[in-house]
Enzyme design. Sequence first.
Site, short mmCIF file in Angstrom:
data_model
loop_
_atom_site.label_atom_id
_atom_site.label_comp_id
_atom_site.label_asym_id
_atom_site.label_seq_id
_atom_site.Cartn_x
_atom_site.Cartn_y
_atom_site.Cartn_z
CG HIS A 162 -2.01 -1.04 1.11
ND1 HIS A 162 -3.01 -1.17 2.05
CD2 HIS A 162 -2.25 -2.01 0.17
CE1 HIS A 162 -3.82 -2.15 1.70
NE2 HIS A 162 -3.38 -2.68 0.57
CD GLU A 170 -1.31 3.88 4.09
OE1 GLU A 170 -2.39 3.99 4.69
OE2 GLU A 170 -1.18 3.21 3.04
CG MET A 192 -27.40 8.13 -39.10
SD MET A 192 -27.80 9.89 -38.95
CE MET A 192 -28.81 10.14 -40.42
CB SER A 242 -24.31 4.57 -33.90
OG SER A 242 -23.69 3.32 -33.63
CD1 TRP A 280 -15.78 5.66 -36.45
CD2 TRP A 280 -16.49 5.18 -34.40
NE1 TRP A 280 -15.27 4.44 -36.13
CE2 TRP A 280 -15.68 4.12 -34.86
CE3 TRP A 280 -17.03 5.08 -33.12
CZ2 TRP A 280 -15.43 2.98 -34.10
CZ3 TRP A 280 -16.77 3.96 -32.36
CH2 TRP A 280 -15.98 2.94 -32.85
#
Length: 365
Positions: free
Chosen positions: A51, A53, A164, A169, A171
């Site tokens: 971690h 610490e 559409m 879709s 791009w």
Amino acid sequence: MTSNVEYMQHAIRLAKKGLYTTDPNPNVGCVIVKDNEIVGEGWHQYTGETHAEINALAQAGNKAKDATVYVTLEPCSHTGKTPPCAEALIRAGVRKVFAAMEDPNPQVAGSGLKKLQDAGIEIEHGLLEMQARELNPGFIKRMESGRPFVRVKLAMSLDGRTAMASGESQWISGEASRNDVQRMRAESSAILTGIDTVLADDPSMNVRLTAQQLDVIAVRQPKRVVLDSRFRMPVDAKISSLEGECIVYTTVNMDNDKSYPFIIETCEMQDGKINLLLLMEDLAKKEINLLHVEAGSVLCGALLKNDLVDEIIIYMAPHIMGDDAKGLFHLPGLEQMKDRITLDIKDVRSIGKDIRITARPESAH
């Protein structure tokens, strides 16, 4: 002289370095200061490894004695994959610990700070707490509510259309926006879509940025989740053939003896569809912190209607797609002004030629 706020700001910057690599653990940064000089710093880099610490203490060495520690999240007091950080700070002999926020994990929830205090270490918490909470919206949401943080990503034209009339879709948004989405995928625990999207587009729903682009050793692929109430999932779908786990949720009782290239989970029905609340609770049990949604208007609308959306990211592209094109959300029943779903706009910025809007439903607060 550097202030406490500035040291904690530095710890927050360090925590962000783990954005793509720590899931399902939180992003945490730590700074150790003695005689107004940083003697150690670190962040949680990879799941299962030391971690923040511990990394900071390793750098500080003997200089950690009588030093002040700034950490973005309360030091843990329980043994998980790694030993408790609170005990390591006690052994190092630090004098004071500033924690930006208490750990929402019930296994910790103040016990880490209490352990430090009982050992004679001065503690303070709450310094830049809001900024620290923004580091881990998914982890915090899962710990506090038993559900993941749900982020819905959409791309639309200036007239609010996502595809559409033909269904085409790709791009709508530009390349810069699509790269931005790749980074969002990379920081997510899982990517959720619906079976209609799979059948129409056969998407990959994976992270396509390289380790170098993300500045990591290796790219972590998020889980991919498909909602398929009637179980129409093709066995050769791209979404299940790539690196990383693919989970298909269905309401159909499946033959467990048959081998599929994906995991099948049976979920209870609600109004003939998958019960979305139970789905979220199950995903949380699978340690899904941040759920990134890329789906059609029906699924996105159902999530919004059930108050399960925490954040909406909309990329607005400079196009006009016309009246017959498809809208953002399928939300039948919104007929009067009082029925509107109100959003809080949190951020608006340019991404290439597009505009990215970040909003949160008022019900999510």
